[in-house]
Scaffold this motif. Sequence first.
Motif, PDB file in Angstrom:
ATOM      1  N   SER B  96       0.807  -1.218   0.000  1.00  0.00           N
ATOM      2  CA  SER B  96       0.000   0.000   0.000  1.00  0.00           C
ATOM      3  C   SER B  96       0.837   1.264   0.000  1.00  0.00           C
ATOM      4  O   SER B  96       0.535   2.205   0.704  1.00  0.00           O
ATOM      5  CB  SER B  96      -0.912   0.026   1.220  1.00  0.00           C
ATOM      6  OG  SER B  96      -1.560  -1.183   1.349  1.00  0.00           O
ATOM      7  N   LEU B  97       1.910   1.259  -0.755  1.00  0.00           N
ATOM      8  CA  LEU B  97       2.662   2.509  -0.878  1.00  0.00           C
ATOM      9  C   LEU B  97       2.389   3.067  -2.270  1.00  0.00           C
ATOM     10  O   LEU B  97       1.769   2.413  -3.098  1.00  0.00           O
ATOM     11  CB  LEU B  97       4.154   2.230  -0.681  1.00  0.00           C
ATOM     12  CG  LEU B  97       4.483   1.674   0.705  1.00  0.00           C
ATOM     13  CD1 LEU B  97       5.950   1.330   0.790  1.00  0.00           C
ATOM     14  CD2 LEU B  97       4.118   2.659   1.792  1.00  0.00           C
ATOM     15  N   TYR B  98       2.861   4.291  -2.492  1.00  0.00           N
ATOM     16  CA  TYR B  98       2.587   4.935  -3.779  1.00  0.00           C
ATOM     17  C   TYR B  98       3.480   4.331  -4.854  1.00  0.00           C
ATOM     18  O   TYR B  98       4.685   4.525  -4.849  1.00  0.00           O
ATOM     19  CB  TYR B  98       2.777   6.439  -3.660  1.00  0.00           C
ATOM     20  CG  TYR B  98       1.719   7.057  -2.806  1.00  0.00           C
ATOM     21  CD1 TYR B  98       0.450   7.282  -3.324  1.00  0.00           C
ATOM     22  CD2 TYR B  98       1.949   7.355  -1.475  1.00  0.00           C
ATOM     23  CE1 TYR B  98      -0.547   7.814  -2.539  1.00  0.00           C
ATOM     24  CE2 TYR B  98       0.961   7.888  -0.683  1.00  0.00           C
ATOM     25  CZ  TYR B  98      -0.289   8.110  -1.226  1.00  0.00           C
ATOM     26  OH  TYR B  98      -1.272   8.627  -0.442  1.00  0.00           O
ATOM     27  N   ASP B 100       3.676   5.070  -7.901  1.00  0.00           N
ATOM     28  CA  ASP B 100       4.237   6.013  -8.869  1.00  0.00           C
ATOM     29  C   ASP B 100       5.252   6.967  -8.239  1.00  0.00           C
ATOM     30  O   ASP B 100       5.738   7.863  -8.902  1.00  0.00           O
ATOM     31  CB  ASP B 100       3.126   6.792  -9.586  1.00  0.00           C
ATOM     32  CG  ASP B 100       2.060   7.308  -8.624  1.00  0.00           C
ATOM     33  OD1 ASP B 100       2.168   7.005  -7.418  1.00  0.00           O
ATOM     34  OD2 ASP B 100       1.147   8.008  -9.072  1.00  0.00           O
ATOM     35  N   LEU B 101       5.546   6.749  -6.952  1.00  0.00           N
ATOM     36  CA  LEU B 101       6.631   7.518  -6.350  1.00  0.00           C
ATOM     37  C   LEU B 101       7.839   6.599  -6.206  1.00  0.00           C
ATOM     38  O   LEU B 101       7.694   5.390  -6.095  1.00  0.00           O
ATOM     39  CB  LEU B 101       6.220   8.052  -4.973  1.00  0.00           C
ATOM     40  CG  LEU B 101       5.090   9.093  -4.939  1.00  0.00           C
ATOM     41  CD1 LEU B 101       4.876   9.574  -3.519  1.00  0.00           C
ATOM     42  CD2 LEU B 101       5.399  10.268  -5.849  1.00  0.00           C
ATOM     43  N   GLU B 105      11.276   8.702  -2.396  1.00  0.00           N
ATOM     44  CA  GLU B 105      10.154   9.625  -2.183  1.00  0.00           C
ATOM     45  C   GLU B 105       9.121   9.038  -1.223  1.00  0.00           C
ATOM     46  O   GLU B 105       8.567   9.749  -0.391  1.00  0.00           O
ATOM     47  CB  GLU B 105       9.489   9.966  -3.525  1.00  0.00           C
ATOM     48  CG  GLU B 105      10.307  10.915  -4.368  1.00  0.00           C
ATOM     49  CD  GLU B 105       9.858  10.962  -5.820  1.00  0.00           C
ATOM     50  OE1 GLU B 105      10.311  11.863  -6.531  1.00  0.00           O
ATOM     51  OE2 GLU B 105       9.074  10.090  -6.248  1.00  0.00           O
ATOM     52  N   PHE B 109       8.286  10.736   2.234  1.00  0.00           N
ATOM     53  CA  PHE B 109       6.899  11.178   2.409  1.00  0.00           C
ATOM     54  C   PHE B 109       6.347  10.697   3.746  1.00  0.00           C
ATOM     55  O   PHE B 109       5.782  11.467   4.517  1.00  0.00           O
ATOM     56  CB  PHE B 109       6.048  10.676   1.247  1.00  0.00           C
ATOM     57  CG  PHE B 109       4.593  10.998   1.389  1.00  0.00           C
ATOM     58  CD1 PHE B 109       4.151  12.310   1.372  1.00  0.00           C
ATOM     59  CD2 PHE B 109       3.661   9.984   1.560  1.00  0.00           C
ATOM     60  CE1 PHE B 109       2.810  12.612   1.505  1.00  0.00           C
ATOM     61  CE2 PHE B 109       2.313  10.277   1.692  1.00  0.00           C
ATOM     62  CZ  PHE B 109       1.885  11.588   1.673  1.00  0.00           C
ATOM     63  N   PHE B 110       6.541   9.403   4.029  1.00  0.00           N
ATOM     64  CA  PHE B 110       5.993   8.882   5.278  1.00  0.00           C
ATOM     65  C   PHE B 110       6.727   9.444   6.488  1.00  0.00           C
ATOM     66  O   PHE B 110       6.136   9.655   7.545  1.00  0.00           O
ATOM     67  CB  PHE B 110       5.960   7.352   5.269  1.00  0.00           C
ATOM     68  CG  PHE B 110       4.800   6.838   4.470  1.00  0.00           C
ATOM     69  CD1 PHE B 110       3.523   6.851   5.003  1.00  0.00           C
ATOM     70  CD2 PHE B 110       4.965   6.413   3.169  1.00  0.00           C
ATOM     71  CE1 PHE B 110       2.436   6.430   4.261  1.00  0.00           C
ATOM     72  CE2 PHE B 110       3.882   5.985   2.409  1.00  0.00           C
ATOM     73  CZ  PHE B 110       2.614   5.992   2.965  1.00  0.00           C
ATOM     74  N   ARG B 139      10.762   3.541  -9.208  1.00  0.00           N
ATOM     75  CA  ARG B 139       9.402   3.687  -8.680  1.00  0.00           C
ATOM     76  C   ARG B 139       9.009   2.429  -7.920  1.00  0.00           C
ATOM     77  O   ARG B 139       9.353   1.317  -8.328  1.00  0.00           O
ATOM     78  CB  ARG B 139       8.413   3.924  -9.816  1.00  0.00           C
ATOM     79  CG  ARG B 139       8.702   5.253 -10.465  1.00  0.00           C
ATOM     80  CD  ARG B 139       7.607   5.727 -11.337  1.00  0.00           C
ATOM     81  NE  ARG B 139       8.103   6.921 -12.035  1.00  0.00           N
ATOM     82  CZ  ARG B 139       7.471   7.510 -13.030  1.00  0.00           C
ATOM     83  NH1 ARG B 139       6.320   7.013 -13.441  1.00  0.00           N
ATOM     84  NH2 ARG B 139       7.967   8.570 -13.606  1.00  0.00           N
TER      85      ARG B 139
END
Lengths: 372, 319
Positions: B96-98, B100-101, B105, B109-110, B139
């Motif tokens: 459940s991480l992004y 497309d990052l 990143e 972010f977290f 990514r």
Amino acid sequence: MRTLLFLLRKEFRQIFRNVTILRMILLMPVMQLLILPNAANFEVKNITVCIVDHDHSVGSQRLVTSITASGYFKLALATPSYRDAMQLIEADKADLILEIPNGFDRNLVRDNKQTLFIAVNAINGVKANLGAAYLNTIITQYNAQLRTQWIQPTRFGPVSQIEISALNKFNPYLNYKVYMVPGIMAFLVTMVAAYLSALNIVKEKESGTIEQINVTPIRKYQFILGKLIPFWVLGLVVFTIGLLVMRFVYGIVPEGSVFLLYGFAVVYIFSVLGMGLLVSTYAETQQQAMFVAFFFIMIFIMLGGLFTSIDSMPAWAQVITRFNPVRYFIEVMRMVVIRGSTFDDIKMHFLAVIGMGIVLNGWAVLNYRKTS
Amino acid sequence: MKSTSNPTSNAVVLNGIGKTYENGAVVAVHDVSFDVRPGELFGLIGPDGAGKTSLFRILTTLLLPDAGTATVAGYDVVKDFRAIRGIVGYMPGKFSLYQDLSVEENVNFFATLFGTSVDENYDLIRDIYVQLEPFKHRRAGKLSGGMKQKLALCCALIHKPHVLFLDEPTTGVDPVSRKEFWEMLQRLKEQGIAILISTPYMDEAMMCERIALIQGGSIMSIDTPENIMQAFPATLYAVRATDAYHLRMDLLAEAFTESCHAFGDEVHLTLHTEGIAKAAGMEDVVAAMRARGHADVEIREIAPSIEDCFIRLMGQHHA
């Protein structure tokens, strides 16, 4: 505040990384504004008419000439046989038949009265109606010409005639594009704001990232603002592109204040984003969100006054349009761009859109709380 | 990150937690109570649909329980949900991480969401992050399964949580990465972080200090893996013959058989110790199977595994 900045940075990073969406955001307004106003034209032209002239007199020739010279009609066939003309109608190659009876010219002079016959192909209702109306007008004009020629003013005294001359205010040449372009801009901004915001949040649901976000100390309002602000900005970008196309491609200079337009756009996008947000709180997948958003946008556009005038809708439909934010934006665009309305003229529009924005966003936020 | 929780209290306490879905029609979790001690590696072992994920979602404040109370680091999961969100790390079963990052990143972010930075807690994630370092500009969606799990663990650890919740972190991961993953957890445990982990793999239960066996939303047994295996109440035999499938059918037909389950190409068997069918020994089993036409019948006494215990408890639970 810091957290919000990081959220926004992440959001913009993701948007700029999605090349397809970015291209759509920039290209869609340009393409739509270039194609739609040129293609979607309500003026009925090129009505094909068959003339069945049984008379072949000077008078009938003059009538035919004034019809074909009007610019609305295209002569499909001039024939002495009504059956030939009817065949063209049946083959959908002609829209109208005008039958001029034998002795039209002579009888008109002798009896002061004559009958013409018009048959209309009513499969295309709009074309048929307008065609028949145009044809009537031309014949009436022709009739009026004849009367002024024949009647000797000295003998009967002046004949009173009413002549109507119409002045088209705000859009003197009845340029259809002046009317359509501002409306289409409203539609474009709606598409970008409502669709993208709904899909974006549902995407987070689908990929499960929203769960991961929910376990962090981030506050709900931060998350929602982090989602709304980027699409707010994108909506204004699309709006700006639209204004530039309107100015430099169509040469339409807003009569009213551009700042007023932006002011309304800001409020309007807030309201439409609320709709996207609301859809996203109910939808579990992007497919569902897409379909629900499509359903609403379809209704909003159809009942928004872009293509059909709201005043000519039945009363119940007019009531529905009162709850349609798109309607207000289209109206404001037309009022400010074409007529040069000021804030005072559109303050009720402002109120309505702000009200809807508060209801939609509030509902969405409440629903968000409940589900997590 | 500071917290006012009492360090001597248990990291996680569940008291009669219950949760139903669809207005009570589906029972996900029923009357579950257990504790996770500070710095403990606690395993929640059960098959798919046992209610593990529901428990995780309740403990990470994503789901409200219908019954019972629970605390995490001394905070109530309903009243103090906001405090809990700042001090737990959660790794959901699904990545459940992004996607497309990039790796970097995502971690940054977290970190910022928790008001910290990567540098601040780098020592905690260093062992894992060095393995990700070569891919840090890639990514997240383009990583291999094992790498994704490592990245998810990094993101769950970035704020030095008091309790780490790992929901089936090794499902769908190759055996080598699974082993590495458990080694990483052992090191984290040494840092004093309490870990609650769920897994459907019985062999992984042995890596936990204590385990809870869960089935159908209810806890069947809670103890150390060793105690659970010792508590196995019967002598367990492994029987082998050329035709394993019919061997099991034939053993089930015998009066002396108490339970009989297929394990690979062997059949695990327990015998009745009371009543008329009693007194059967290994020789009797072999003789009975030969009489039914099985060739190469072998039997030996074995120590029960967690899986044997699980299956036995499951049978009792249903009875």
